[in-house]
Design an enzyme around this catalytic site. Structure first.
Site, PDB file in Angstrom:
ATOM      1  N   LYS A  89       0.831  -1.205   0.000  1.00 17.76           N
ATOM      2  CA  LYS A  89       0.000   0.000   0.000  1.00 17.76           C
ATOM      3  C   LYS A  89       0.873   1.265   0.000  1.00 17.76           C
ATOM      4  CE  LYS A  89      -3.800  -2.282  -0.431  1.00 17.76           C
ATOM      5  NZ  LYS A  89      -4.363  -3.197   0.514  1.00 17.76           N
TER       6      LYS A  89
HETATM    7  C1  LIG Z   1      -5.474  -4.241   0.757  1.00 13.58           C
HETATM    8  C2  LIG Z   1      -6.953  -4.066   0.749  1.00 13.58           C
HETATM    9  C3  LIG Z   1      -7.756  -4.416   1.835  1.00 13.58           C
HETATM   10  C4  LIG Z   1      -7.241  -5.176   3.014  1.00 13.58           C
HETATM   11  O1  LIG Z   1      -6.208  -4.566   3.646  1.00 13.58           O
HETATM   12  P1  LIG Z   1      -5.405  -5.410   4.753  1.00 13.58           P
HETATM   13  O2  LIG Z   1      -4.678  -4.358   5.532  1.00 13.58           O
HETATM   14  O3  LIG Z   1      -4.501  -6.340   4.010  1.00 13.58           O
HETATM   15  O4  LIG Z   1      -6.415  -6.127   5.564  1.00 13.58           O
HETATM   16  C5  LIG Z   1      -9.095  -4.108   1.808  1.00 13.58           C
HETATM   17  N1  LIG Z   1      -9.641  -3.519   0.736  1.00 13.58           N
HETATM   18  C6  LIG Z   1      -8.922  -3.191  -0.342  1.00 13.58           C
HETATM   19  C7  LIG Z   1      -9.595  -2.522  -1.485  1.00 13.58           C
HETATM   20  C8  LIG Z   1      -7.558  -3.477  -0.386  1.00 13.58           C
HETATM   21  O5  LIG Z   1      -6.840  -3.184  -1.474  1.00 13.58           O
END
Ligand SMILES: *Cc1c(COP(=O)(O)O)cnc(C)c1O
Length: 393
Positions: free
Chosen positions: A195
Site C-alpha cells: 500500500k
Molecule cells: C489491501 C486491501 C484491503 C485489506 O487490507 P489489509 O490491511 O490487508 O487487511 C481491503 N480492501 C482493499 C480494497 C484493499 O486493497
C-alpha cells in the site's frame, strides 16, 4: 552484436523501508515493549495530526489495528451490522471489503462500477437499496476518491451508514478534503506491504463517532474495557480488567507502529513520487491503444496506489498475452481485481453472472496494473515504458 545486459526482474510492488524505520523497530525491540504500547499510541496521534486534527480537538479518533480487514470488521460491528442486514459495495474490489460483512452474518449487495472512474456506480447504489439495506461501503479504487458527497447524500436520504474502504486512499482528497475527514461513520486505511505506506501488516480505523470509537477500541482487544498499555501503566489495580463482549485480537504491535511513525512522515514525498511516475506513464502511453487511468479532479490528490491501464478493443493483444509479454521482459504486472462476482464463493452465494456487472467485467478483461512504487528508479520507469510500448506501439 553486443549482448543485452540481463536486467534483474522488476517486481510488481516493493515497499520502501528506510534507516529511520529500521532504527525505530530496533529501538522497540530493545525497549522491552514489543506489543501494543506507547508507539501504537503515538502512531494514532500522528495519524490524527496528519489528517489535520488539532491536538486539543478530540473529535477525530484514530484506532490502530493489525489490518484494514480488521478495521472494516470492527467498524461494521460497531454500527451494529448483523444477520438480516444488507451492505452495498462494489464488485470491483478485494474480497476483504465484502468478507467482513459475512463475518457478521449480514449479506453483501454487489453493484457495478462507473467505467469512467472504475469506482462504485452512484446510481447503482441507489437502485440496490432495499428495506434491509443498512450501510454503504465505497472503495476509493486505485486511490481515486469516490464521489463522497453523492454517497453521503444517498445515505442521509435513506438513513444508511457509510464505512469507507480507504485501503488505497492515503493521502487522497476530494474537494480538497482528505479521505478520512469526511462525514462518513468510519474510514479504514491499510498499511499492507504494497500500500502507499506500510507497517508490514496494519490498518487504521478513523471516525468522528465517539460511541463507534469506544466500541471499536474495546472489540479490538478481546472485548476488554481497557487496553494492555493502560492496564500496565494506570495507577488503579494494574491486573484488573473487565470483559464486556466476545471481542477480537486486532491490536497493532509497537513493532509495526514503529514502521508506521516514519512511513507516515514520508507519505507526502511518497505521494509526490507516485504522482511523478503516473504523470510520466500518462505522457508515454498517450498515443497507444489504451484507456489511461483517470486523474483526480483539478486541485485534488490521487494517491496513485495503482496505475491501471485498460487495453483498447483494437490493441491487437489480449490482457493475458500483454502480461505474459511484460513478464518475458522481466517486469511484474497484476490485475486489480478479479471482480468478486467472478469468485466461486460470491458467485454461488448470490447467483451472480458477468451480465449483471458489464462495466466491471469489461474492465477486468482488459485491465493490467503496472508497477508504480517509490522504490522504482527513473530507469525502472523507463524500462516499464519501453516494454509496454514494444507490446502496443
Ligand atoms: C489491501 C486491501 C484491503 C485489506 O487490507 P489489509 O490491511 O490487508 O487487511 C481491503 N480492501 C482493499 C480494497 C484493499 O486493497
Amino acid at each position: 552484436m553486443t549482448a543485452q545486459p540481463i536486467l534483474p526482474f522488476l517486481p510488481f510492488a516493493l515497499p520502501e523501508i528506510g534507516d529511520d524505520e529500521i532504527a525505530e523497530v530496533v529501538d522497540t525491540l530493545k525497549s522491552g515493549w514489543v506489543t501494543t504500547g506507547p508507539k501504537a499510541k503515538r502512531f494514532e496521534q500522528a495519524f490524527a495530526e496528519f489528517l489535520g486534527q488539532k491536538a486539543e480537538d478530540s473529535q477525530l479518533e484514530c484506532i490502530a489495528v493489525n489490518s484494514a480487514t480488521a478495521g472494516l470488521h470492527l467498524a461494521l460491528e460497531a454500527i451494529g451490522i448483523g444477520p438480516g442486514d444488507e451492505v452495498i459495495t462494489t464488485t470491483h474490489t478485494f474480497t476483504a471489503t465484502a468478507e467482513v460483512v459475512r463475518y457478521l452474518g449480514a449479506d453483501v449487495k454487489l453493484v457495478d462500477i462507473d467505467p469512467a472512474t472504475l469506482n462504485i456506480d452512484i446510481a447503482a447504489i441507489e437502485a440496490a437499496i432495499t428495506p434491509r439495506t443498512k450501510a454503504i461501503m465505497p472503495v476509493h479504487y486505485a486511490g481515486l476518491a469516490v464521489d463522497m458527497l453523492a454517497v453521503l447524500d444517498i445515505a442521509r436520504r435513506h438513513g444508511l451508514r457509510v464505512v469507507e474502504d480507504a485501503a488505497h486512499a492515503l493521502p487522497t482528497t476530494i474537494e480538497q478534503e482528505l479521505i478520512g475527514t469526511l462525514g462518513s461513520d468510519a474510514t479504514v486505511f491499510s498499511f499492507y506491504a504494497n500500500k502507499t505506506m506500510t507497517t508490514g501488516e496494519g490498518g487504521m480505523l478513523v471516525t468522528r463517532n465517539a460511541e463507534l470509537a469506544k466500541r471499536a477500541r474495546i472489540m479490538r482487544l478481546h472485548g476488554m474495557s481497557r487496553d494492555a498499555f493502560d492496564r500496565f501503566t494506570a495507577k488503579v489495580p494494574s491486573w484488573y480488567y473487565e470483559i464486556v463482549a466476545p471481542g477480537f485480537k486486532y491490536n497493532l504491535t509497537d513493532i509495526a507502529a514503529a514502521l508506521g511513525l516514519h512511513q507516515l512522515k514520508r507519505l507526502p514525498a511518497f505521494q509526490q513520487r507516485r504522482e511523478q511516475i503516473a504523470t510520466r506513464y500518462h505522457e508515454a502511453f498517450s498515443d497507444l491503444p489504451v484507456i489511461l487511468p483517470p486523474d483526480a479532479p483539478e486541485g485534488d490528490v490521487h494517491s496513485w496506489h495503482l496505475y491501471v491501464l485498460r487495453l483498447a478493443d483494437d490493441a491487437g493483444i489480449s490482457r493475458d498475452e500483454f502480461i505474459e509479454g511484460m513478464f518475458a521482459a522481466g517486469i511484474g504486472c497484476s490485475v486489480h481485481y478479479v471482480p468478486l462476482h467472478h469468485h466461486p464463493y460470491w458467485r454461488d452465494r448470490y447467483g451472480l453472472t458477468p451480465e449483471q456487472f458489464p462495466h466491471s467485467q469489461k474492465a477486468y478483461e482488459r485491465m493490467v496494473s503496472l508497477p508504480l512504487y517509490t522504490a522504482m528508479s527513473d530507469a525502472d520507469v523507463e524500462r516499464v515504458i519501453a516494454a509496454v510500448r514494444s507490446l502496443l506501439a
